[in-house]
Structure formats: structure tokens, C-alpha cells
Design a protein around this motif. Structure first.
Motif, PDB file in Angstrom:
ATOM      1  N   LEU A 506      -2.883   1.997   5.920  1.00  0.00           N
ATOM      2  CA  LEU A 506      -2.500   3.371   6.235  1.00  0.00           C
ATOM      3  C   LEU A 506      -1.043   3.626   5.857  1.00  0.00           C
ATOM      4  CD1 LEU A 506      -3.522   5.994   7.482  1.00  0.00           C
ATOM      5  CD2 LEU A 506      -2.797   5.146   9.714  1.00  0.00           C
ATOM      6  N   VAL A 507      -0.166   2.671   6.123  1.00  0.00           N
ATOM      7  CA  VAL A 507       1.243   2.820   5.764  1.00  0.00           C
ATOM      8  C   VAL A 507       1.405   2.867   4.243  1.00  0.00           C
ATOM      9  CG1 VAL A 507       3.526   1.757   5.930  1.00  0.00           C
ATOM     10  CG2 VAL A 507       1.999   1.717   7.895  1.00  0.00           C
ATOM     11  N   ARG A 508       0.665   2.019   3.540  1.00  0.00           N
ATOM     12  CA  ARG A 508       0.757   2.008   2.071  1.00  0.00           C
ATOM     13  C   ARG A 508       0.294   3.343   1.481  1.00  0.00           C
ATOM     14  NH1 ARG A 508       1.250  -0.760  -2.451  1.00  0.00           N
ATOM     15  NH2 ARG A 508       1.966  -2.626  -1.395  1.00  0.00           N
ATOM     16  N   ASN A 509      -0.767   3.921   2.023  1.00  0.00           N
ATOM     17  CA  ASN A 509      -1.250   5.205   1.516  1.00  0.00           C
ATOM     18  C   ASN A 509      -0.250   6.335   1.772  1.00  0.00           C
ATOM     19  OD1 ASN A 509      -3.614   3.982   0.658  1.00  0.00           O
ATOM     20  ND2 ASN A 509      -4.729   4.476   2.531  1.00  0.00           N
ATOM     21  N   ALA A 510       0.467   6.243   2.891  1.00  0.00           N
ATOM     22  CA  ALA A 510       1.399   7.310   3.244  1.00  0.00           C
ATOM     23  C   ALA A 510       2.751   7.153   2.547  1.00  0.00           C
ATOM     24  CB  ALA A 510       1.589   7.349   4.759  1.00  0.00           C
ATOM     25  N   PHE A 511       3.270   5.932   2.512  1.00  0.00           N
ATOM     26  CA  PHE A 511       4.594   5.680   1.929  1.00  0.00           C
ATOM     27  C   PHE A 511       4.529   4.474   0.981  1.00  0.00           C
ATOM     28  CE2 PHE A 511       5.338   7.729   6.032  1.00  0.00           C
ATOM     29  CZ  PHE A 511       6.197   8.765   5.673  1.00  0.00           C
ATOM     30  N   PRO A 512       3.939   4.627  -0.196  1.00  0.00           N
ATOM     31  CA  PRO A 512       3.819   3.478  -1.111  1.00  0.00           C
ATOM     32  C   PRO A 512       5.165   2.965  -1.599  1.00  0.00           C
ATOM     33  CG  PRO A 512       3.137   5.530  -2.180  1.00  0.00           C
ATOM     34  CD  PRO A 512       3.332   5.848  -0.742  1.00  0.00           C
ATOM     35  N   GLU A 513       6.161   3.850  -1.816  1.00  0.00           N
ATOM     36  CA  GLU A 513       7.467   3.394  -2.303  1.00  0.00           C
ATOM     37  C   GLU A 513       8.156   2.517  -1.266  1.00  0.00           C
ATOM     38  OE1 GLU A 513       6.660   6.552  -1.894  1.00  0.00           O
ATOM     39  OE2 GLU A 513       6.305   7.363  -3.919  1.00  0.00           O
ATOM     40  N   LYS A 514       8.077   2.912   0.007  1.00  0.00           N
ATOM     41  CA  LYS A 514       8.706   2.128   1.066  1.00  0.00           C
ATOM     42  C   LYS A 514       8.057   0.751   1.200  1.00  0.00           C
ATOM     43  CE  LYS A 514      11.542   5.344   2.707  1.00  0.00           C
ATOM     44  NZ  LYS A 514      13.012   5.187   2.801  1.00  0.00           N
ATOM     45  N   VAL A 515       6.738   0.705   1.044  1.00  0.00           N
ATOM     46  CA  VAL A 515       6.046  -0.582   1.139  1.00  0.00           C
ATOM     47  C   VAL A 515       6.424  -1.483  -0.025  1.00  0.00           C
ATOM     48  CG1 VAL A 515       3.784  -1.694   1.147  1.00  0.00           C
ATOM     49  CG2 VAL A 515       4.137   0.397   2.466  1.00  0.00           C
ATOM     50  N   ASP A 516       6.482  -0.935  -1.239  1.00  0.00           N
ATOM     51  CA  ASP A 516       6.888  -1.735  -2.401  1.00  0.00           C
ATOM     52  C   ASP A 516       8.310  -2.248  -2.233  1.00  0.00           C
ATOM     53  OD1 ASP A 516       4.453  -1.279  -3.569  1.00  0.00           O
ATOM     54  OD2 ASP A 516       5.125   0.457  -4.732  1.00  0.00           O
ATOM     55  N   GLU A 517       9.185  -1.420  -1.704  1.00  0.00           N
ATOM     56  CA  GLU A 517      10.569  -1.842  -1.467  1.00  0.00           C
ATOM     57  C   GLU A 517      10.620  -2.989  -0.465  1.00  0.00           C
ATOM     58  OE1 GLU A 517      14.652   0.090   0.435  1.00  0.00           O
ATOM     59  OE2 GLU A 517      13.019   1.394  -0.260  1.00  0.00           O
ATOM     60  N   PHE A 518       9.819  -2.893   0.586  1.00  0.00           N
ATOM     61  CA  PHE A 518       9.784  -3.963   1.592  1.00  0.00           C
ATOM     62  C   PHE A 518       9.248  -5.259   1.000  1.00  0.00           C
ATOM     63  CE2 PHE A 518       6.862  -6.173   4.518  1.00  0.00           C
ATOM     64  CZ  PHE A 518       7.783  -6.710   5.402  1.00  0.00           C
ATOM     65  N   LEU A 519       8.181  -5.166   0.201  1.00  0.00           N
ATOM     66  CA  LEU A 519       7.590  -6.366  -0.379  1.00  0.00           C
ATOM     67  C   LEU A 519       8.547  -7.046  -1.354  1.00  0.00           C
ATOM     68  CD1 LEU A 519       3.924  -5.128  -1.001  1.00  0.00           C
ATOM     69  CD2 LEU A 519       4.761  -6.587   0.846  1.00  0.00           C
ATOM     70  N   LYS A 520       9.297  -6.263  -2.145  1.00  0.00           N
ATOM     71  CA  LYS A 520      10.267  -6.854  -3.071  1.00  0.00           C
ATOM     72  C   LYS A 520      11.386  -7.551  -2.303  1.00  0.00           C
ATOM     73  CE  LYS A 520       9.498  -3.578  -6.870  1.00  0.00           C
ATOM     74  NZ  LYS A 520      10.091  -2.479  -7.683  1.00  0.00           N
ATOM     75  N   GLU A 521      11.860  -6.913  -1.263  1.00  0.00           N
ATOM     76  CA  GLU A 521      12.908  -7.522  -0.448  1.00  0.00           C
ATOM     77  C   GLU A 521      12.423  -8.794   0.222  1.00  0.00           C
ATOM     78  OE1 GLU A 521      15.823  -6.304   3.325  1.00  0.00           O
ATOM     79  OE2 GLU A 521      14.469  -4.828   2.412  1.00  0.00           O
ATOM     80  N   LYS A 522      11.184  -8.775   0.691  1.00  0.00           N
ATOM     81  CA  LYS A 522      10.618  -9.956   1.328  1.00  0.00           C
ATOM     82  C   LYS A 522      10.470 -11.098   0.325  1.00  0.00           C
ATOM     83  CE  LYS A 522       6.495 -11.470   3.824  1.00  0.00           C
ATOM     84  NZ  LYS A 522       5.121 -11.101   4.274  1.00  0.00           N
ATOM     85  N   GLU A 523      10.054 -10.770  -0.897  1.00  0.00           N
ATOM     86  CA  GLU A 523       9.889 -11.797  -1.932  1.00  0.00           C
ATOM     87  C   GLU A 523      11.230 -12.405  -2.318  1.00  0.00           C
ATOM     88  OE1 GLU A 523       7.876 -12.238  -6.389  1.00  0.00           O
ATOM     89  OE2 GLU A 523       7.965 -10.297  -5.370  1.00  0.00           O
ATOM     90  N   SER A 524      12.268 -11.583  -2.422  1.00  0.00           N
ATOM     91  CA  SER A 524      13.591 -12.113  -2.758  1.00  0.00           C
ATOM     92  C   SER A 524      14.117 -13.030  -1.658  1.00  0.00           C
ATOM     93  CB  SER A 524      14.559 -10.960  -2.994  1.00  0.00           C
ATOM     94  OG  SER A 524      14.737 -10.202  -1.808  1.00  0.00           O
ATOM     95  N   LYS A 525      13.887 -12.678  -0.399  1.00  0.00           N
ATOM     96  CA  LYS A 525      14.308 -13.540   0.699  1.00  0.00           C
ATOM     97  C   LYS A 525      13.572 -14.877   0.669  1.00  0.00           C
ATOM     98  CE  LYS A 525      15.640  -9.908   3.976  1.00  0.00           C
ATOM     99  NZ  LYS A 525      15.336  -9.284   5.287  1.00  0.00           N
ATOM    100  N   GLU A 526      12.277 -14.846   0.354  1.00  0.00           N
ATOM    101  CA  GLU A 526      11.512 -16.087   0.282  1.00  0.00           C
ATOM    102  C   GLU A 526      12.002 -16.976  -0.862  1.00  0.00           C
ATOM    103  OE1 GLU A 526       7.500 -14.820  -0.071  1.00  0.00           O
ATOM    104  OE2 GLU A 526       7.266 -14.357   2.083  1.00  0.00           O
TER     105      GLU A 526
END
Length: 601
Positions: A506-526
Motif C-alpha cells: 500500500l505504501v509503495r502504491n501511494a509513494f513509490p519515490e519515497k519507497v525507492d529512496e528508502f530502499l537505496k539508502e538501506k542498500e547503501s547502509k548494508e
């Protein structure tokens, strides 16, 4: 309630445990009376108006945590048979002799309990303020639930009444446990039909035999196991007609399962039973003991090459004569059982009741004029006033518990290209904070920020202006209320945020840019974390760090090999080596386990 004889225990092996996403974006029919009856008894006396509290929390959970679209069904006018059965159940539970009671007038429906009707009406008012569709059935609520499910209008029914399968339900959810790893206990009619080999009319026949909500007695002396064995002899199309014939006294004698296609033996009247052939008392095979002395037993001689062998304890002969005799006895046993059951059915009064069969098979005329299945936004202010008056809750507490439902509605509207930009007119979507796993279910923790221009948000609690308003207290029975997850306050860089748990899709459907930003940040931290771990593994262990057992004893062994830097270090190394050799010689006479104990203390 429903079919008698512990019918749910019969269906238990075919239950499926479903996860949180099973009802997401699906319509589900809810028997409102089931919610009130099932849980009010458990929490009665612990809280004020338990039916209102429970309906509020469960609806919020069903809508937000499970992502379902609930439709609530309310009982209409009960049938005269249901009224008589309810009256009889009450007198039995009270220990009153029902034989001395006057019978109700035929075709008259008794009114439902006034206190219970008041509870239902209060819950209906609450649901309408929450924006949920409420439909009043012309008869039983579970019958309407089943019809909506059978027609594909809803995807599942939430009820504990096993009559729903007789009314034609396809999927019944008996238990809902939102604070559990396995929240939904579902029963699919396809699994039940495949497991039991029974269709809908078979189940109706079973309910007529063992009793149901419209006829508590059924056929006296016929239990659930007997009823199942009996109805399996008929196909679905003929089972109810055969019950009518047997009820009139026309006994039918099937000597096998006609549905399975097994061979049916001739009846006892047409087959004169032949006397059983003699068998040897020593070996148990066909023939006499004297005959086997003259000529060897063919069976024993083929195995041992000698005379008769003493038969073991529990020996059973499988010759054609014994097999025919065994089949004859089994047939006679089945026929005696069949005649006994048929006599019980024929002696039952007014069996089978055609009115009950018609009630299960006909469509329930469901929706009155003006009733529809549309979901509206909650009337928040009116709902707060209602719960403040009935439950004595703080308005802040009500808003806090409603926020998961309001945030779910907001995300759905954003995903459908709505122009709405603020949650509750105050909070804007900021970012995805983290991924949360609870009861094995992953969700996004979303950060909501106070919109610019509004009053500054402070997490502190304001003083209570009304001392008569009560704040609900935690107690040992809070798990019975199924309270939704409470939003948390998060302070970051001097800013306050609200944190809510939201469905990832539901969050991805509503705010896809915010979710992509979070996933990129999470990947860089990992990636940074993996680099740090690889560097730490490559660097030597710092001095003073405790070594593992293997590293410690490996280092002690190489002490003697190291070149001493001065005479004192060389002498100490030689002493250590001599001492270790002396200890090894002393310990060589001990066992391996004893040496290990000496070594590790």
C-alpha cells in the motif's frame, strides 16, 4: 451453534491457517451477532460496554492490519423453528423439564432478547459512524453471509455458525487472532468435500440426523459418526429424497457403497448360506485332522514339506470358504445396522422436516430497500462524541486508536490519485523509517510530519479538563480486546514525527519515490556494514582480546618455536616446553576424558 454433535471437531483436520495478507483488498461478510456473543462473555465485568469496545477495535484491525473491506450482517426476524429451538435450549440450560412446558403456537416467531438487541443496535450505530456497510437480513445473518459468499459478492465469511456451510458458504473464517503469527483459521468447502466426500446436501442430511439450530433433537440415538456413515451410501442428488422415503417407513437395503462402485452382495433371502467346510484343528487349514494324517495337508506340505504344523495363536484361515463366510457375516452385520438406523429414522416425529430443508436450500431475500455495500470515510468527530459518551474515553485516546484506520484510508486515496495531501488535515507523509517484523509479518514503519503552518506538535499529554472521563487502564485481559497498534512518537533532529505501521504494498502504491529512496539508502547502509566487517576480519586480532580455545592452544604450542630476544625469554621458553612435556608424560596414563578434565579444569 449450528450443526450438532461436535461438527466443528469433524471439520478441524481440514482447517487452513492463513496469514495477514489473506484478506487484503477482499470483501468479507461478518456475522455481527457472532462477534458480540463470542467475546462479550469473556470480557464482561472487566470493562464498560464490552460489545462496543470490541466491535470498535476489531473493525479497526480488520480494516487496517488485514486490509479487508468488511460488510456487517445483522439478524432479521427469526424463523418460528429457530424461535422454538432457542426457547428449548434456554429451558434445557436452566434445568427445567421441557416436557411439561406448553408448546408455542405454530408459525409464530418469538422476539429476541431485548438486552441483546440493544447491544446489536449500539454496535450498528458505531459501525455506521466508522463508515462500514451494515445490512439487515430478512432471516438469519449467517444465511445471508453464506449467500453473499456463494454468489461471489464477498470472498469469505466470519462466523462460528457451522450452518453457514449448509447455506452454501465457500470460505468460512472461524477464528480471528490479530496478535498472532497465524491470525486466521479458515475452512474451505472444497477441502471439506475432498476430505469427507460430502457435498452440501450431504451436510444438510447430517444436520437433520444429529440436530441443528432449527431442530435440537434430530433423530434420537443417531450420532455424528452414524450419520456420516449413513449418508455416504447415497449420492448428493438422492440423499434427501431417500431420507423422505425412509422417514415414511420404506426401508432401503443397500449392501455396499453405491457411490464407490463396489460389488453389492446378494441379499440373505436370495442366497442360501452353505455350511462352512471342516478345518483341521491342528493346523487350521481346510480338511480334517484325520484326513491330514492319511494325506498331507497341501498348504502345510507346500511350505515345510512335512505334515501339519501347529497353528499359531490368533490364526485366521483365508481360504475361499472362510472368506465367503466372513463376507457373509459382515454383510449380515451391515444389514442389521442399516435396519436399526432406518427404524430410528422412521420412528422420529415429522422426519425429515421439509421446512428446514427448504430454509437451507432457498436464497435468503437479503437486501432491503435503501441498503447498499459502500464504504464511507469515518465521521470522526461524531464518533469521538459517541465513544466519549458511551465508553468515557479521552478524545486523544480515541484519535490515537483510530489513526491506523485513517492512515490506511489516506494511503488508499493517494494510490487512487486523490487530491488529498494531508492525513487528518494535519500530517504529511515524510518517509519510510524502517522495516518492522511482527508475528512473522513485514510492514513499513512510516514517519508522518506535522504540516507547516499548523500548531507545533508536542508529545506531552495535556491535563484532563474533565475528571469524569476515564482513560482505559492496562489489565490482564487486554489481549481479549484485540487493540490495534498504537502510533509512536519519534524525535529526530529536534523534530517530532508520528510512526505508524503500514502495509508495504500500500505504501509503495501511494509513494513509490519515497519507497525507492528508502530502499537505496538501506542498500547503501548494508554495503558499508559489509565493508566494515570484511576489514575487521582481515586485520589481526588486537592485543588484549580474548582468543578462542583453538587459537589459545595453538599459540601456546608455537611458543617453543619462537626465537627468544634475550637470554631470560629463551630460558622461560625452555622451562615452559619442559614443563609441558613433563605434564604430557604424567597424563599419558590417564584416559582421554580424564586428560580433558585436567586440561580444562
Amino acid at each position: 451453534m449450528g450443526v450438532g454433535g461436535n461438527f466443528w471437531d469433524l471439520l478441524k483436520p481440514y482447517a487452513q491457517i492463513e496469514g495477514f495478507d489473506f484478506l487484503r483488498n477482499k470483501r468479507v461478510a461478518v456475522d455481527l451477532s457472532y462477534w458480540i456473543v463470542q467475546h462479550e462473555t469473556a470480557i464482561k465485568g472487566y470493562t464498560r460496554n464490552g460489545h462496543i469496545r470490541l466491535t470498535f477495535f476489531r473493525t479497526v484491525n480488520l480494516f487496517s492490519k488485514f486490509g479487508a473491506f468488511p460488510v456487517f450482517l445483522v439478524d432479521g426476524t427469526p424463523s418460528p423453528l429457530k424461535s422454538q429451538a432457542r426457547r428449548l435450549r434456554f429451558y434445557r440450560a436452566s434445568g427445567i423439564d421441557t416436557s411439561i412446558l406448553p408448546e408455542l403456537e405454530q408459525g409464530v416467531s418469538a422476539k429476541r432478547n431485548g438486552a441483546f438487541q440493544k447491544c446489536v443496535q449500539e454496535c450498528v450505530e458505531l459501525l455506521e459512524l466508522l463508515g462500514m456497510p451494515v445490512i439487515k437480513s430478512s432471516g438469519e445473518a449467517e444465511a445471508l453471509c453464506a449467500q453473499l459468499n456463494r454468489e461471489g459478492i464477498v470472498d469469505a465469511c466470519i462466523t462460528s455458525d457451522s450452518d453457514a456451510f449448509l447455506f452454501g458458504a465457500k470460505c468460512v473464517i472461524k477464528c480471528v487472532r490479530p496478535n498472532s503469527k497465524d491470525p486466521l483459521e479458515c475452512y474451505h468447502i472444497s477441502d471439506i468435500e475432498a476430505g469427507l466426500g460430502l457435498k452440501r446436501k450431504h451436510l444438510i442430511a447430517v444436520s437433520l440426523l444429529v440436530g441443528n439450530d432449527h431442530d435440537l433433537n434430530g433423530v434420537p440415538g443417531v450420532g455424528l459418526d452414524t450419520a456420516l456413515r449413513f449418508v455416504k451410501h447415497f449420492s448428493e442428488d438422492e440423499v434427501l429424497n431417500r431420507l423422505h422415503e425412509i422417514g415414511r417407513g420404506d426401508a432401503i437395503m443397500p449392501l455396499g457403497n453405491e457411490n464407490s462402485g463396489s460389488k453389492i452382495l446378494p441379499s440373505l433371502e436370495e442366497n442360501s448360506r452353505k455350511p462352512k467346510a471342516p478345518h483341521c484343528t491342528h493346523c487350521g487349514h481346510p480338511g480334517s485332522k484325520r484326513g491330514h494324517l492319511k494325506s498331507l495337508c497341501e498348504i502345510c506340505s507346500s511350505v515345510t514339506g512335512s505334515g501339519c504344523v501347529q497353528k499359531p495363536l490368533g490364526f485366521k484361515c483365508y481360504c475361499s470358504a472362510c472368506d465367503l463366510d466372513e463376507r457373509f457375516k459382515e454383510q449380515q452385520k451391515n444389514e442389521n445396522w442399516w435396519i436399526k438406523v432406518c427404524k430410528k429414522i422412521a420412528s422420529a416425529h415429522n422426519f425429515p422436516n421439509a421446512e428446514i430443508i427448504e430454509m437451507y436450500l432457498k436464497d435468503n431475500h437479503r437486501i432491503d430497500d435503501g441498503q447498499n455495500m459502500s464504504w464511507m470515510n469515518p465521521k470522526t468527530e461524531l464518533l469521538i462524541d459517541y465513544l466519549t459518551f458511551t465508553q468515557r474515553w479521552e478524545p486523544s485516546y480515541i484519535r490515537q486508536r483510530m489513526l491506523p484506520m485513517l492512515s490506511t484510508l489516506f494511503l488508499r486515496e493517494i494510490a487512487s490519485n486523490s487530491s488529498c495531501n494531508l492525513l487528518c488535515g494535519q500530517y504529511e507523509f515524510h518517509s519510510v523509517h524502517r522495516v518492522k517484523v511482527r508475528f512473522g509479518h513485514q510492514v513499513y514503519v512510516v514517519k508522518w510530519k506535522k504540516a507547516a503552518g499548523d500548531a507545533v506538535f508536542t508529545p506531552s499529554k495535556e491535563p484532563d479538563p474533565n475528571p469524569d472521563i476515564e482513560e482505559p487502564e492496562e489489565s490482564v485481559v487486554d489481549h481479549l480486546f484485540d487493540e490495534p497498534d498504537v502510533p509512536q512518537v519519534h524525535i529526530e533532529n529536534g523534530c517530532c514525527f508520528l510512526l505508524t505501521d503500514e502495509d508495504m504494498e500500500l505504501v509503495r502504491n501511494a509513494f513509490p519515490e519515497k519507497v525507492d529512496e528508502f530502499l537505496k539508502e538501506k542498500e547503501s547502509k548494508e554495503m558499508k556494514s559489509r565493508k566494515k566487517k570484511s576489514k575487521s576480519s582481515e586485520s589481526p586480532s588486537p592485543r588484549g582480546v580474548q582468543l578462542s580455545i583453538k587459537e589459545f592452544y595453538r599459540s601456546s604450542k608455537v611458543v617453543s618455536i619462537l626465537q627468544p630476544q634475550d637470554d631470560e625469554e629463551a630460558k622461560s621458553a625452555e622451562k615452559i616446553e619442559e614443563e609441558s612435556k613433563r605434564q604430557q608424560q604424567q597424563n599419558s596414563n590417564f584416559s582421554k576424558s580424564a586428560r580433558r578434565k585436567l586440561l580444562f579444569g
